[in-house]
Enzyme design. Structure first.
Site, short mmCIF file in Angstrom:
data_model
loop_
_atom_site.label_atom_id
_atom_site.label_comp_id
_atom_site.label_asym_id
_atom_site.label_seq_id
_atom_site.Cartn_x
_atom_site.Cartn_y
_atom_site.Cartn_z
N PHE A 1 0.82 -1.22 0.00
CA PHE A 1 0.00 0.00 0.00
C PHE A 1 0.85 1.26 0.00
O PHE A 1 0.37 2.34 -0.34
CB PHE A 1 -0.96 -0.01 1.20
N LYS A 2 2.12 1.15 0.38
CA LYS A 2 3.00 2.33 0.41
C LYS A 2 3.04 3.03 -0.96
O LYS A 2 3.30 4.23 -1.03
CB LYS A 2 4.42 1.93 0.81
#
Ligand SMILES: *Cc1c(COP(=O)(O)O)cnc(C)c1O
Length: 460
Positions: free
Chosen positions: A111-112
């Site tokens: 998700f970064k």
């Protein structure tokens, strides 16, 4: 929109300045002076929009005059163009009232990428306009470094140096950091653990001669712009399940508290969120804090969900700030106490404010592996170990309100733990299937921080 520090003793900044600064000079974290709110009609009008359009509407009230509307829309479009799924953050149903929000379709499969891809674009635009160039240095236990490499490679206004602990990241994580061939990104393999890397970065920020000399900037998860980019998928997912006409809850695999804090901001903006459940692995400081009211650090125990192996959860300070009624002096005092004694007691009023919004739970190593096994057998879903921590905790909080668990990484990023629990070795998506054939470029660092500074000065 102005930004001020959680400790109340640093310059007030614009969005652009807060983004380029990262950590406030009083050691605090930047927050907007007020949180803009949406009416129910505003939220209802997001139904059916693309991820990019929702991103524009959600973030635009925070960015002040840093970008024109046209430019901001253009940066958002570029940020998400490289994602491997048209929805960017698709929802998958796993039970009548339980959904997974897949946040792993970005270029480095965690998700970064949602925040890092966007801040790469925003940094490049702002720096070029100002005729500036910066050196970004970051420490990583794996996912932040690979996301940053992918976001900043080839940009003209930025040199990026990522410090990772030699021999302690997964092969996929390492290769994502060492195979980009652009001359402006550098992977430094440091002898030691994540704390060694983080200490070296802190040392560089505190060396003001060096800091000014190389124009140091930071993109770790305390950067407000990263939190802001993560607010968007709370809106997109909740709206697709019927918000604002129906409440939803979220469970978030948590380490540094950046991702779940973005959910808190979404709720303050008017999104109809019931509970935000903090899911921790055996490094359960946040779960213990919610239960006991005492924030008390212990040693980090390495787990199969390594991106959540954290003791000092930096962004928790932001939630505390609001729980203490925006009292910067009280936060500064609590943080001093933490530094002195490794613990502090949250006030009665603050802990009950936190419990109003946040629930919590933990998953042991065995429970994490069992969740991977079970979701594969029952639902045909291969979960990464972090997402498995999430679903384990979410199952303790299921009820009438739809639950959305954030699936924070692709299983192929942590193939050994996934194979051990499911019997299936998760394959990399086709678009990166050649990762193990690409050439690696690694700078080994065996000395201390002065060696790292020399390398940085030589390379920029
Ligand atoms: C970074 C990360 C987390 C923890 O997110 P925080 O914002 O630090 O709480 C969870 N899962 C994965 C896969 C991550 O990379």
């Amino acid at each position: 929109m102005k930004y001020h520090s959680t400790r109340g003793n640093a310059p007030v900044l614009t969005f652009e300045q807060a983004m380029l600064t990262g950590l406030a000079r009083d050691g605090g974290l930047y927050l907007p002076e007020t949180i803009p709110t949406f009416s129910k009609a505003d939220i209802a009008a997001m139904a059916g929009l693309s991820y990019e359009e929702i991103a524009f509407r959600v973030m635009r009230p925070f960015t002040g005059d840093t970008f024109t509307d046209e430019k901001f829309a253009d940066l958002i479009a570029k940020a998400y163009a490289g994602f491997g799924h048209a929805a960017r953050a698709p929802l998958v149903q796993v039970a009548p009232n339980h959904f997974l929000l897949e946040l792993f379709h970005g270029p480095t499969l965690a998700f970064k990428d949602f925040a890092m891809q966007l801040i790469g674009q925003m940094f490049e635009f702002a720096l070029k306009r100002n005729g500036e160039r910066v050196t970004i240095v970051g420490a990583t236990s794996g996912d932040t470094g690979s996301a940053a490499m992918e976001a900043f490679r080839g940009l003209e206004a930025v040199d990026l140096f990522i410090l990772y602990p030699h021999g302690r990241v997964s092969d996929v994580q390492r290769r994502q950091m060492t195979t980009p061939s652009e001359a402006n990104v550098h992977a430094l393999a440091v002898d030691g653990d994540f704390d060694t890397c983080q200490a070296a970065v802190k040392d560089m920020f505190n060396d003001f001669d060096f800091r000014d000399d190389v124009r140091l900037a930071g993109v770790n998860s305390i950067n407000w712009a990263r939190v802001l980019a993560q607010v968007v998928y709370y809106f997109s997912s909740a709206v697709s399940l019927g918000a604002p006409h129906r409440e939803v809850s979220f469970t978030v695999p948590t380490g540094n508290f950046g991702d779940i804090f973005a959910g808190y901001i979404a709720k303050q903006m008017g999104l109809t969120i019931d509970k935000l459940a903090i899911a921790t692995n055996q490094n359960d400081i946040l779960h213990r804090t919610l239960e006991t009211g005492v924030y008390s650090t212990e040693g980090v125990k390495p787990s199969i969900s390594p991106s959540m192996d954290i003791q000092v959860s930096s962004n928790f300070e932001r939630a505390l700030y609001y729980a203490y009624g925006s009292d910067g002096a009280a936060i500064a005092q609590q943080m001093d106490e933490l530094k002195q004694s490794g613990a502090f007691t949250v006030s009665q009023g603050a802990i009950s404010a936190l419990r109003d919004t946040f629930a919590s739970g933990r998953a042991s190593e065995g429970e994490t592996a069992a969740a991977i096994t079970r979701y594969h057998a029952d639902h045909g879903e291969l979960l990464c170990p972090h997402s498995a921590v999430g679903v384990h905790v979410a199952e303790g909080h299921l009820g009438a309100t739809p639950m959305i668990t954030l699936a924070t990484a692709h299983p192929a990023k942590f193939p050994n733990a996934v194979e051990a629990a499911s019997g299936v070795f998760p394959a990399l998506p086709a678009r990166m299937a050649d990762l193990f054939e690409r050439d690696e470029r690694i700078t080994r660092v065996t000395g201390g921080v002065s060696d790292i500074k020399t390398i940085i000065k030589d390379r920029i």
